[in-house]
Scaffold this motif. Structure first.
Motif, PDB file in Angstrom:
ATOM      1  N   LEU A 174     107.852  35.349  69.816  1.00  0.00           N
ATOM      2  CA  LEU A 174     108.384  34.037  70.157  1.00  0.00           C
ATOM      3  C   LEU A 174     108.131  33.834  71.643  1.00  0.00           C
ATOM      4  O   LEU A 174     108.154  34.792  72.415  1.00  0.00           O
ATOM      5  N   VAL A 175     107.882  32.600  72.063  1.00  0.00           N
ATOM      6  CA  VAL A 175     107.741  32.290  73.487  1.00  0.00           C
ATOM      7  C   VAL A 175     108.928  31.435  73.914  1.00  0.00           C
ATOM      8  O   VAL A 175     109.271  30.451  73.243  1.00  0.00           O
ATOM      9  N   VAL A 176     109.559  31.820  75.015  1.00  0.00           N
ATOM     10  CA  VAL A 176     110.683  31.063  75.571  1.00  0.00           C
ATOM     11  C   VAL A 176     110.337  30.733  77.020  1.00  0.00           C
ATOM     12  O   VAL A 176     109.979  31.610  77.793  1.00  0.00           O
ATOM     13  N   THR A 177     110.432  29.458  77.387  1.00  0.00           N
ATOM     14  CA  THR A 177     109.997  29.079  78.723  1.00  0.00           C
ATOM     15  C   THR A 177     111.143  29.001  79.731  1.00  0.00           C
ATOM     16  O   THR A 177     112.302  28.794  79.380  1.00  0.00           O
ATOM     17  N   GLN A 178     110.761  29.164  80.982  1.00  0.00           N
ATOM     18  CA  GLN A 178     111.654  28.863  82.095  1.00  0.00           C
ATOM     19  C   GLN A 178     112.025  27.382  82.000  1.00  0.00           C
ATOM     20  O   GLN A 178     111.249  26.577  81.486  1.00  0.00           O
ATOM     21  N   PHE A 179     113.212  27.017  82.476  1.00  0.00           N
ATOM     22  CA  PHE A 179     113.575  25.602  82.406  1.00  0.00           C
ATOM     23  C   PHE A 179     112.689  24.799  83.365  1.00  0.00           C
ATOM     24  O   PHE A 179     112.203  25.293  84.382  1.00  0.00           O
ATOM     25  N   ALA A 180     112.435  23.559  82.967  1.00  0.00           N
ATOM     26  CA  ALA A 180     111.597  22.683  83.777  1.00  0.00           C
ATOM     27  C   ALA A 180     112.096  21.251  83.653  1.00  0.00           C
ATOM     28  O   ALA A 180     112.770  20.896  82.684  1.00  0.00           O
ATOM     29  N   PHE A 181     111.753  20.435  84.633  1.00  0.00           N
ATOM     30  CA  PHE A 181     112.151  19.026  84.631  1.00  0.00           C
ATOM     31  C   PHE A 181     110.975  18.102  84.318  1.00  0.00           C
ATOM     32  O   PHE A 181     111.171  16.931  84.015  1.00  0.00           O
ATOM     33  N   ASP A 182     109.747  18.612  84.428  1.00  0.00           N
ATOM     34  CA  ASP A 182     108.549  17.780  84.354  1.00  0.00           C
ATOM     35  C   ASP A 182     108.041  17.692  82.920  1.00  0.00           C
ATOM     36  O   ASP A 182     107.390  18.614  82.413  1.00  0.00           O
ATOM     37  N   ASP A 183     108.325  16.574  82.257  1.00  0.00           N
ATOM     38  CA  ASP A 183     107.932  16.410  80.864  1.00  0.00           C
ATOM     39  C   ASP A 183     106.412  16.476  80.671  1.00  0.00           C
ATOM     40  O   ASP A 183     105.920  17.077  79.709  1.00  0.00           O
ATOM     41  N   ASP A 184     105.671  15.880  81.592  1.00  0.00           N
ATOM     42  CA  ASP A 184     104.210  15.894  81.473  1.00  0.00           C
ATOM     43  C   ASP A 184     103.663  17.316  81.549  1.00  0.00           C
ATOM     44  O   ASP A 184     102.767  17.696  80.783  1.00  0.00           O
ATOM     45  N   ALA A 185     104.193  18.102  82.475  1.00  0.00           N
ATOM     46  CA  ALA A 185     103.740  19.488  82.620  1.00  0.00           C
ATOM     47  C   ALA A 185     104.075  20.305  81.377  1.00  0.00           C
ATOM     48  O   ALA A 185     103.274  21.133  80.926  1.00  0.00           O
ATOM     49  N   ARG A 203     110.255  28.090  72.285  1.00  0.00           N
ATOM     50  CA  ARG A 203     111.509  27.483  72.710  1.00  0.00           C
ATOM     51  C   ARG A 203     111.300  26.982  74.134  1.00  0.00           C
ATOM     52  O   ARG A 203     111.000  27.770  75.034  1.00  0.00           O
ATOM     53  N   LEU A 204     111.451  25.676  74.322  1.00  0.00           N
ATOM     54  CA  LEU A 204     111.240  25.061  75.624  1.00  0.00           C
ATOM     55  C   LEU A 204     112.546  24.985  76.393  1.00  0.00           C
ATOM     56  O   LEU A 204     113.514  24.386  75.922  1.00  0.00           O
ATOM     57  N   GLY A 205     112.568  25.585  77.559  1.00  0.00           N
ATOM     58  CA  GLY A 205     113.768  25.591  78.374  1.00  0.00           C
ATOM     59  C   GLY A 205     114.009  24.250  79.049  1.00  0.00           C
ATOM     60  O   GLY A 205     113.136  23.720  79.747  1.00  0.00           O
ATOM     61  N   VAL A 206     115.176  23.683  78.801  1.00  0.00           N
ATOM     62  CA  VAL A 206     115.571  22.440  79.471  1.00  0.00           C
ATOM     63  C   VAL A 206     116.954  22.640  80.082  1.00  0.00           C
ATOM     64  O   VAL A 206     117.791  23.354  79.530  1.00  0.00           O
ATOM     65  N   PRO A 207     117.211  22.033  81.229  1.00  0.00           N
ATOM     66  CA  PRO A 207     118.525  22.164  81.852  1.00  0.00           C
ATOM     67  C   PRO A 207     119.563  21.354  81.108  1.00  0.00           C
ATOM     68  O   PRO A 207     119.312  20.217  80.715  1.00  0.00           O
ATOM     69  N   GLY A 208     120.727  21.927  80.900  1.00  0.00           N
ATOM     70  CA  GLY A 208     121.829  21.185  80.306  1.00  0.00           C
ATOM     71  C   GLY A 208     122.454  20.263  81.330  1.00  0.00           C
ATOM     72  O   GLY A 208     122.078  20.260  82.505  1.00  0.00           O
ATOM     73  N   THR A 259     104.171  16.127  69.368  1.00  0.00           N
ATOM     74  CA  THR A 259     103.826  15.656  68.034  1.00  0.00           C
ATOM     75  C   THR A 259     103.750  16.821  67.052  1.00  0.00           C
ATOM     76  O   THR A 259     103.593  17.980  67.455  1.00  0.00           O
ATOM     77  N   PRO A 260     103.860  16.543  65.744  1.00  0.00           N
ATOM     78  CA  PRO A 260     103.893  17.619  64.748  1.00  0.00           C
ATOM     79  C   PRO A 260     102.701  18.569  64.804  1.00  0.00           C
ATOM     80  O   PRO A 260     102.827  19.751  64.463  1.00  0.00           O
ATOM     81  N   ASP A 261     101.534  18.085  65.252  1.00  0.00           N
ATOM     82  CA  ASP A 261     100.360  18.946  65.300  1.00  0.00           C
ATOM     83  C   ASP A 261     100.481  20.051  66.347  1.00  0.00           C
ATOM     84  O   ASP A 261      99.670  20.988  66.366  1.00  0.00           O
ATOM     85  N   LEU A 262     101.488  19.957  67.217  1.00  0.00           N
ATOM     86  CA  LEU A 262     101.691  20.995  68.236  1.00  0.00           C
ATOM     87  C   LEU A 262     102.552  22.140  67.718  1.00  0.00           C
ATOM     88  O   LEU A 262     102.915  23.040  68.482  1.00  0.00           O
ATOM     89  N   GLY A 263     102.875  22.108  66.445  1.00  0.00           N
ATOM     90  CA  GLY A 263     103.503  23.265  65.814  1.00  0.00           C
ATOM     91  C   GLY A 263     104.995  23.380  66.052  1.00  0.00           C
ATOM     92  O   GLY A 263     105.679  22.417  66.395  1.00  0.00           O
ATOM     93  N   ARG A 264     105.474  24.601  65.888  1.00  0.00           N
ATOM     94  CA  ARG A 264     106.914  24.879  65.908  1.00  0.00           C
ATOM     95  C   ARG A 264     107.430  24.902  67.344  1.00  0.00           C
ATOM     96  O   ARG A 264     107.129  25.825  68.102  1.00  0.00           O
ATOM     97  N   VAL A 265     108.232  23.908  67.684  1.00  0.00           N
ATOM     98  CA  VAL A 265     108.804  23.799  69.028  1.00  0.00           C
ATOM     99  C   VAL A 265     110.272  23.427  68.895  1.00  0.00           C
ATOM    100  O   VAL A 265     110.619  22.506  68.166  1.00  0.00           O
ATOM    101  N   ARG A 266     111.130  24.146  69.594  1.00  0.00           N
ATOM    102  CA  ARG A 266     112.556  23.848  69.631  1.00  0.00           C
ATOM    103  C   ARG A 266     113.048  23.962  71.087  1.00  0.00           C
ATOM    104  O   ARG A 266     112.354  24.505  71.941  1.00  0.00           O
ATOM    105  N   LEU A 267     114.261  23.485  71.325  1.00  0.00           N
ATOM    106  CA  LEU A 267     114.815  23.511  72.681  1.00  0.00           C
ATOM    107  C   LEU A 267     115.659  24.753  72.924  1.00  0.00           C
ATOM    108  O   LEU A 267     116.330  25.260  72.021  1.00  0.00           O
ATOM    109  N   HIS A 268     115.616  25.210  74.178  1.00  0.00           N
ATOM    110  CA  HIS A 268     116.510  26.266  74.650  1.00  0.00           C
ATOM    111  C   HIS A 268     117.241  25.711  75.864  1.00  0.00           C
ATOM    112  O   HIS A 268     116.624  25.405  76.890  1.00  0.00           O
ATOM    113  N   LEU A 269     118.555  25.539  75.751  1.00  0.00           N
ATOM    114  CA  LEU A 269     119.336  24.909  76.809  1.00  0.00           C
ATOM    115  C   LEU A 269     119.876  25.934  77.812  1.00  0.00           C
ATOM    116  O   LEU A 269     120.475  26.942  77.419  1.00  0.00           O
TER     117      LEU A 269
END
Length: 289
Positions: A174-185, A203-208, A259-269
């Protein structure tokens, strides 16, 4: 082993951006978790960090509480903070026996010099100790905004080596990312990941939701980009540090871009000590979507 081992809903499209979310806490936030628990969905995965100033026993107790409250513990392992192979072996034994831990997240850690035999997270994966203690899922780090100590090419190389090692030891990556603010990045990074043929769940890290000063303080401490333009997209003016901010704009933008073609993506708060506020935000977002 299928990706359902990571979370049951990985095998189906997400209902919305908080479907299958995970949370993070420190080993000292036991009261905060108890307070937030009624607001958190049963079975939610909660990561327990490996920070300086904590004792191993505190981390074990935190994992036990996560399990006791009906959630799934994910235990962080910081390679450079481990003082010996025996310490790692005992820690894995303790969390498996007392909290039924099946998931870990391995990172190198911040110390410039290792405090023991492990310089990087790959060495932990290749040690054989994870599968010895029944670990089934291993998370590795992702860095959508880069890393100060590695080039972009090096980061992809390290990721691919770690994912291959996880699989070779019979565990699910599984890949879990550092939190980030830049949606484009973030979206560009996921697209590049998939273009490279890396199809593992992310799992994409986002700040709560948190106070603006607190958000910017954590960003600076963690080396996260927080330029005026990026923070404006997030809904924060760095010239006005009064008040608080939440991830609504960021998550709405990610929902469009992932988009769905980018596969399995969920949030990590990343709640930054405000577990209850993050759980409340999740529930409010879910009710709206």
């Amino acid at each position: 082993m299928s990706y359902a081992a990571i979370h049951p809903n990985w095998e189906k499209p997400r209902a919305n951006m908080v479907d299958g979310y995970s949370l993070e806490m420190t080993a000292k936030e036991l009261d905060g978790l108890r307070e937030a628990a009624p607001l958190i969905r049963p079975g939610t995965q909660i990561a327990i960090t490996f920070l300086p100033g904590e004792e191993m026993e505190q981390r074990v107790v935190a994992a036990e509480l996560v399990r006791e409250l009906g959630f799934e513990p994910i235990v962080h392992l910081s390679a450079r903070r481990l003082t010996s192979e025996a310490e790692l072996d005992k820690y894995l034994s303790d969390i498996a026996a007392s909290a039924g831990v099946k998931r870990v997240f391995v990172i190198a850690g911040d110390p410039p010099e290792p405090e023991g035999p492990y310089e990087n997270s790959l060495q932990i994966i290749e040690s054989g100790l994870l599968e010895k203690h029944g670990i089934e899922v291993v998370g590795v780090g992702g860095h959508p905004e880069g890393h100060p100590n590695n080039t972009k090419a090096e980061l992809w190389d390290w990721m691919e080596r770690k994912l291959a090692a996880v699989r070779s030891h019979g565990m699910v990556p599984l890949v879990v990312t550092q939190f980030a603010f830049d949606d484009d990045a973030i979206v560009a990074w996921v697209k590049e990941m998939r273009a490279r043929g890396i199809d593992v769940p992310v799992r994409l890290g986002v700040p709560g939701p948190a106070g603006i000063k607190r958000l910017l303080g954590f960003a600076k401490r963690c080396g996260v980009g927080a330029s005026a333009n990026v923070m404006k997209k997030y809904g924060v003016s760095i010239t006005n540090l009064i008040g608080s901010a939440g991830p609504d704009k960021l998550v709405a933008s990610l929902d469009k871009g992932l988009t769905p073609d980018l596969g399995r993506v969920r949030l990590h708060l990343y709640p930054f000590g405000a577990l209850k506020a993050s759980a409340e935000w999740v529930n409010e977002y879910d009710a709206k979507h």
